[in-house]
Design an enzyme around this catalytic site. Structure first.
Site, PDB file in Angstrom:
ATOM      1  N   LYS A   1      13.454   6.239  -5.670  1.00  0.00           N
ATOM      2  CA  LYS A   1      12.660   7.043  -4.738  1.00  0.00           C
ATOM      3  C   LYS A   1      13.158   8.484  -4.756  1.00  0.00           C
ATOM      4  O   LYS A   1      14.348   8.724  -4.954  1.00  0.00           O
ATOM      5  CB  LYS A   1      12.810   6.480  -3.313  1.00  0.00           C
ATOM      6  CG  LYS A   1      12.069   5.186  -3.057  1.00  0.00           C
ATOM      7  CD  LYS A   1      12.225   4.745  -1.612  1.00  0.00           C
ATOM      8  CE  LYS A   1      11.558   3.413  -1.353  1.00  0.00           C
ATOM      9  NZ  LYS A   1      10.079   3.463  -1.450  1.00  0.00           N
TER      10      LYS A   1
ATOM     11  N   ARG B   1       7.115  -7.361  -2.220  1.00  0.00           N
ATOM     12  CA  ARG B   1       6.203  -8.453  -2.572  1.00  0.00           C
ATOM     13  C   ARG B   1       6.877  -9.478  -3.461  1.00  0.00           C
ATOM     14  O   ARG B   1       6.517 -10.655  -3.457  1.00  0.00           O
ATOM     15  CB  ARG B   1       4.939  -7.864  -3.222  1.00  0.00           C
ATOM     16  CG  ARG B   1       5.214  -7.088  -4.480  1.00  0.00           C
ATOM     17  CD  ARG B   1       4.057  -6.190  -4.867  1.00  0.00           C
ATOM     18  NE  ARG B   1       3.975  -5.000  -4.017  1.00  0.00           N
ATOM     19  CZ  ARG B   1       2.980  -4.119  -4.070  1.00  0.00           C
ATOM     20  NH1 ARG B   1       1.999  -4.292  -4.943  1.00  0.00           N
ATOM     21  NH2 ARG B   1       2.976  -3.075  -3.277  1.00  0.00           N
TER      22      ARG B   1
HETATM   23  N1  BES Z   1       9.721  -0.148   1.465  1.00  0.00           N
HETATM   24  C1  BES Z   1       8.676   0.509   0.772  1.00  0.00           C
HETATM   25  C2  BES Z   1       7.478   0.838   1.669  1.00  0.00           C
HETATM   26  C3  BES Z   1       7.718   1.816   2.789  1.00  0.00           C
HETATM   27  C4  BES Z   1       7.319   3.133   2.653  1.00  0.00           C
HETATM   28  C5  BES Z   1       8.276   1.413   3.986  1.00  0.00           C
HETATM   29  C6  BES Z   1       7.494   4.017   3.717  1.00  0.00           C
HETATM   30  C7  BES Z   1       8.473   2.289   5.025  1.00  0.00           C
HETATM   31  C8  BES Z   1       8.081   3.597   4.897  1.00  0.00           C
HETATM   32  C9  BES Z   1       8.164  -0.372  -0.366  1.00  0.00           C
HETATM   33  O1  BES Z   1       9.123  -1.188  -0.949  1.00  0.00           O
HETATM   34  C10 BES Z   1       7.661   0.521  -1.414  1.00  0.00           C
HETATM   35  O2  BES Z   1       8.442   1.241  -1.994  1.00  0.00           O
HETATM   36  N2  BES Z   1       6.368   0.459  -1.694  1.00  0.00           N
HETATM   37  C11 BES Z   1       5.765   1.261  -2.699  1.00  0.00           C
HETATM   38  C12 BES Z   1       4.793   0.403  -3.465  1.00  0.00           C
HETATM   39  C13 BES Z   1       4.240   1.045  -4.687  1.00  0.00           C
HETATM   40  C14 BES Z   1       5.322   1.241  -5.710  1.00  0.00           C
HETATM   41  C15 BES Z   1       3.143   0.162  -5.221  1.00  0.00           C
HETATM   42  C16 BES Z   1       5.050   2.415  -2.013  1.00  0.00           C
HETATM   43  O3  BES Z   1       4.508   2.236  -0.920  1.00  0.00           O
HETATM   44  O4  BES Z   1       5.068   3.508  -2.565  1.00  0.00           O
HETATM   45 MN    MN Z   2      10.178  -0.212  -2.477  1.00  0.00          MN
END
Ligand code: BES
Ligand code: MN
Ligand code: ZN
Length: 489
Positions: A269, A343
């Site tokens: 990230k 997921r």
């Molecule tokens: N934990 C994150 C989602 C999240 C984002 C939680 C902001 C709380 C605040 C999740 O694991 C994630 O990174 N999701 C990705 C999915 C994508 C790669 C398809 C996302 O939302 O960008």
């Molecule tokens: Mn994630």
């Protein structure tokens, strides 16, 4: 300590009274309180408008040292949530004034056109939740929670509502437990530690507990979960908590995402709010806290809580984009983005609980997608279910508890986008749009015929600013929602 009191304010000495005031209407039964408010409203600075507050000392009518009047605005706008906010703000104000206790005066249910015990529940909730402070990591404790909160009610309510006080505080303590877990930094809740914190409390409450360690997860082929854990030196776990009262007819399974830190993995990230990814176990916290609350509330329903716990890190052992893993179900998944990890751990937990417990209803709760926050903002959760009745029950529990939920679509044709060239499925969709939906559709592939709903709490699980009855950080979203919902299922 919270308790219900019915005393004569003329005779009994209370240090601090907190009184809700409507702008356009008298909402109290006690004439003394009404005359006090009338007198205060003669001041220029207090009309009872929403957000207005006035403090005065040693009123001649009462044996109280100080009175805090809090404006709630017009009567037509008053509802359970404004009462929660009132009680939370009153408690916070007393904490800031360094007081040890408060007596909160309840409005007359009849005059505010609400049915008992609704206003009582709301005020207890706001007070109890507003009295929580997470300061474990501060050497200097600037603010100290109130030692004693009393609620001034009529004698009949004081006699009959003891049960309500107990159940509402039990549920709020669950919410607070979840908040504390979320606020705990990731260095103090690595999967093994996180599991122990939950197991210790669950054991005290006589819940049945089963913990899978890494070896057992490998033996049982939890391939998707293990792929997420691979990059971290902290080994994964899976916790199964079971509340199984005598005479229960139905089984409900709750599955909560427990990523103790989500770095994104090799799909790291960007810098920004990476620190907030300590909250990526908010679903797990909600499930654990709900089971602990149930053990005390003792409803007649069997509930199984499944909590996969991993840390999503990057290292030489981490899963790479393009890797293909075999999930517990046998289906293979091409991992195209290591940041879509939630997921992956959820499908193994879901397949397992469906196979072993055959629940009538399965609900998972997860901080799954940023896309859901884009859709609904930071305060509303997304609910995904092909069962309209279940979705509606969740939405209505959300209205009751003000843990707001919105029913989102699960369009069949979007599934196409999850097909992989090399495996049965890929863990992200081809399109960059509708990510909350495709995340939910991915999970749906693993629930079989089980009645299922998915709640995406990426938005409301955490807040950057404190609000009326919740401080900065974890909100504990889901605990009050589930406790209300499980009564109805
Ligand atoms: N934990 C994150 C989602 C999240 C984002 C939680 C902001 C709380 C605040 C999740 O694991 C994630 O990174 N999701 C990705 C999915 C994508 C790669 C398809 C996302 O939302 O960008
Ligand atoms: Mn994630
Ligand atoms: Zn995540």
């Amino acid at each position: 300590m919270l308790s219900l009191k019915s005393v004569d304010l003329r005779k009994v000495k209370a240090e601090t009274l907190a009184i809700p005031v409507c702008e356009d209407r008298d909402i109290h039964d006690d004439k003394i309180i009404t005359s006090l408010i009338t007198r205060a409203k003669k001041l220029e600075e207090f009309k009872g408008d929403s957000g207005e507050e006035v403090v005065f000392y040693n009123p001649p009518e009462l044996k109280a040292e100080r009175i805090i009047l809090m404006g709630l605005g017009k009567l037509e706008k008053l509802n359970a949530e404004s009462l929660r906010a009132f009680a939370g703000k009153a408690v916070k104000k007393c904490i800031n004034m360094k007081l040890p206790e408060v007596l909160i005066v309840l409005p007359s249910a009849k005059k505010i056109k609400m049915e008992m015990p609704l206003p009582l529940e709301a005020i207890i909730e706001g007070a109890c939740l507003g009295n929580h402070i997470f300061d474990k990591y501060k050497e200097e404790k600037k603010h100290i929670p109130l030692e004693k909160i009393d609620f001034l009610v009529t004698p009949d309510v004081a006699k009959s509502a003891g049960k309500i006080l107990k159940s509402v505080t039990t549920i709020c303590e669950g919410t607070i437990f979840a908040r504390d877990l979320i606020n705990t930094p990731s260095n103090d809740k690595k999967p093994e530690q996180f599991t122990k914190i939950i197991a210790d409390i669950a054991e005290k409450e006589n819940l049945k507990i089963k913990i899978f360690d890494e070896k057992e997860l490998k033996q049982n082929k939890f391939g998707a979960l293990l792929a997420v854990a691979a990059g971290s030196p902290s080994k994964p776990r899976m916790i199964i908590l079971e509340y199984n009262p005598k005479g229960a007819k139905k089984t409900v399974a709750l599955v909560g995402k427990g990523v103790t830190f989500d770095s994104g993995g090799i799909n790291l990230k960007p810098t920004g709010s990476l620190d907030e990814m300590k909250s990526d176990m908010s679903g797990a916290a909600a499930v654990a806290a709900t089971l602990i609350a149930l053990a005390k509330l003792k409803p007649k329903i069997r509930v199984v809580g499944v909590i996969p716990v991993v840390e999503n890190m990057l290292s030489g052992d981490a899963t790479r984009p393009g890797d293909i893993v075999r999930s517990y179900s046998g289906k293979t998944v091409e991992i195209l983005n290591t940041d879509a990890e939630g997921r992956l751990i959820l499908i193994d937990a879901i397949s397992y609980v469906v196979e072993k417990y055959k629940p009538e209803t399965l609900i998972d709760i997860a901080t799954l997608t940023g896309s859901c926050v884009v859709a609904l903002g930071e305060k509303i959760a997304g609910v995904f279910s092909s069962d309209n009745k279940l979705a509606q029950s969740i939405v209505s529990s959300g209205e009751k508890t003000y843990e707001r939920c919105w029913h989102m679509p699960l369009p069949d044709d979007y599934k196409e986008d999850l097909k992989s060239d090399f495996a049965d499925l890929k863990n992200i969709a081809g399109s960059k749009w509708g990510g909350a939906i495709t995340g939910a559709l991915f999970l749906a592939e693993f629930v079989g015929d089980t009645k299922w709903a998915h709640i995406d709490i990426a938005g409301p699980s955490y807040q950057k600013k404190g609000s009326d009855y919740c401080g900065v950080g974890g909100t504990g979203f889901g605990v009050r929602l589930f406790c209300d919902l499980l009564e109805k299922l």
